[in-house]
Design an enzyme around this catalytic site. Structure first.
Site, PDB file in Angstrom:
ATOM      1  CB  CYS A  10      -0.867  -0.240   1.485  1.00  4.14           C
ATOM      2  SG  CYS A  10      -0.329   0.096   3.181  1.00  4.14           S
ATOM      3  CG  ASN A  13       4.440  -2.076   5.362  1.00  2.75           C
ATOM      4  OD1 ASN A  13       5.835  -2.360   5.569  1.00  2.75           O
ATOM      5  ND2 ASN A  13       3.254  -2.713   5.127  1.00  2.75           N
ATOM      6  CB  CYS A  15      -3.671   1.209   7.072  1.00  2.49           C
ATOM      7  SG  CYS A  15      -3.181   2.898   8.201  1.00  2.49           S
ATOM      8  NE  ARG A  16      -4.534   1.560   1.805  1.00  2.00           N
ATOM      9  CZ  ARG A  16      -4.428   2.886   0.995  1.00  2.00           C
ATOM     10  NH1 ARG A  16      -5.477   1.799   0.018  1.00  2.00           N
ATOM     11  NH2 ARG A  16      -3.383   2.594   0.976  1.00  2.00           N
ATOM     12  CB  SER A  17       0.528  -3.845   2.949  1.00  3.74           C
ATOM     13  OG  SER A  17       1.260  -2.381   3.413  1.00  3.74           O
ATOM     14  CG  ASP A 128      -5.495   5.509   2.686  1.00  5.13           C
ATOM     15  OD1 ASP A 128      -5.548   5.328   3.706  1.00  5.13           O
ATOM     16  OD2 ASP A 128      -4.215   6.371   2.634  1.00  5.13           O
TER      17      ASP A 128
HETATM   18  P1  4NP Z   1      -1.488   3.150   4.312  1.00  2.00           P
HETATM   19  O1  4NP Z   1      -2.497   3.584   4.490  1.00  2.00           O
HETATM   20  O2  4NP Z   1      -1.250   3.346   2.894  1.00  2.00           O
HETATM   21  O3  4NP Z   1      -3.174   1.245   3.821  1.00  2.00           O
HETATM   22  O4  4NP Z   1      -0.788   2.269   5.237  1.00  2.00           O
HETATM   23  C1  4NP Z   1      -1.439   5.166   4.804  1.00  2.00           C
HETATM   24  C2  4NP Z   1      -1.763   5.728   6.061  1.00  2.00           C
HETATM   25  C3  4NP Z   1      -0.288   6.788   5.879  1.00  2.00           C
HETATM   26  C4  4NP Z   1      -0.686   7.522   4.711  1.00  2.00           C
HETATM   27  C5  4NP Z   1      -1.574   7.575   3.827  1.00  2.00           C
HETATM   28  C6  4NP Z   1      -2.548   5.764   4.306  1.00  2.00           C
HETATM   29  N1  4NP Z   1       0.351   8.912   5.189  1.00  2.00           N
HETATM   30  O5  4NP Z   1      -0.751   9.781   3.895  1.00  2.00           O
HETATM   31  O6  4NP Z   1       1.135   9.605   6.256  1.00  2.00           O
END
Ligand code: 4NP
Length: 161
Positions: A10, A13, A15-17, A128
Site C-alpha cells: 500500500c 505500509n 494500514c492496508r497492507s 485508504d
Molecule cells: P496505508 O495508509 O497506505 O494503508 O498504510 C496510509 C498511511 C499513511 C498515510 C496515507 C495512507 N499518510 O499519508 O501518512
C-alpha cells in the site's frame, strides 16, 4: 520448489497492507499452511518506515482474532526478485510498482488484491482508511478477507498446496 512468496503493498505500509498480511496469515493458519507460503508487506512511500501497524488497524483486526505485526518499510526494486505475487491495494500503488518494475517478468507479478476476488469488478481498490473513521478500518478488513481468500486459492492452485 521453494515456498511461494507474497508481498502486499500500500502507500504507507501501516494500514492496508499490514491488514492484508495479517488476514492472509490467518487464512494460512486455518488451512494448516502456516509455513507453506512466505508473507510480507511494504509501502510505496517511506514516510512511516520503522513504524508498527496503525493502532486503529491493529484494534479492528484484534476484534476479529487477527494479529497484525511487522515494521513499515518501503518496497524496493529488489523485492521483485524476492516475491512471486506483488499485491497492490489501489491503482496508485499499482502504477508506482509498475514504474519500479525492471522487466516484464516483474510487471507480471503485480495484480491488485481485489482482482483476486471473483465478486469484485475488475480494477476495484482497497480504500485508504487513514484519514477516515473507524468504519473504514472494518471495511478494509472485509475487503481484505475476500481478496485474500481468492489469492490463497490462486496460490494453492499454482503451487499444488
Ligand atoms: P496505508 O495508509 O497506505 O494503508 O498504510 C496510509 C498511511 C499513511 C498515510 C496515507 C495512507 N499518510 O499519508 O501518512
Amino acid at each position: 520448489m521453494s515456498e511461494p512468496r507474497v508481498c502486499f503493498v500500500c502507500l504507507g505500509n501501516i494500514c492496508r497492507s499490514p491488514t492484508a498480511e495479517g488476514v492472509f496469515r490467518h487464512l494460512l493458519d486455518d488451512a494448516d499452511l502456516t509455513d507453506a507460503v512466505v508473507v510480507d508487506s511494504a509501502g510505496t512511500a517511506a514516510y512511516h518506515a520503522g513504524e508498527a501497524p496503525d493502532r486503529r488497524s491493529a484494534a479492528a483486526a484484534h476484534r476479529r482474532g487477527i494479529r497484525l505485526g511487522g515494521k513499515a518499510r518501503r518496497f524496493d526494486a529488489e523485492d521483485f526478485d524476492r516475491f512471486d505475487y506483488v499485491v497492490p491495494m489501489d491503482a496508485a500503488n499499482e502504477r508506482d510498482l509498475l514504474a519500479l518494475a525492471p522487466d516484464d517478468a516483474a510487471r507480471a507479478k503485480v495484480k491488485l488484491l481485489r482482482d483476486y476476488d471473483p465478486r469484485s469488478p475488475a480494477g476495484s481498490e482497497v480504500p485508504d482508511p487513514y484519514y477516515g473513521g473507524e468504519d473504514g478500518f472494518e471495511k478494509v478488513l472485509d475487503i481484505c478477507v475476500a481478496g485474500c481468500r481468492g489469492l490463497l486459492a490462486q496460490v494453492r492452485d499454482d503451487h499444488d498446496l
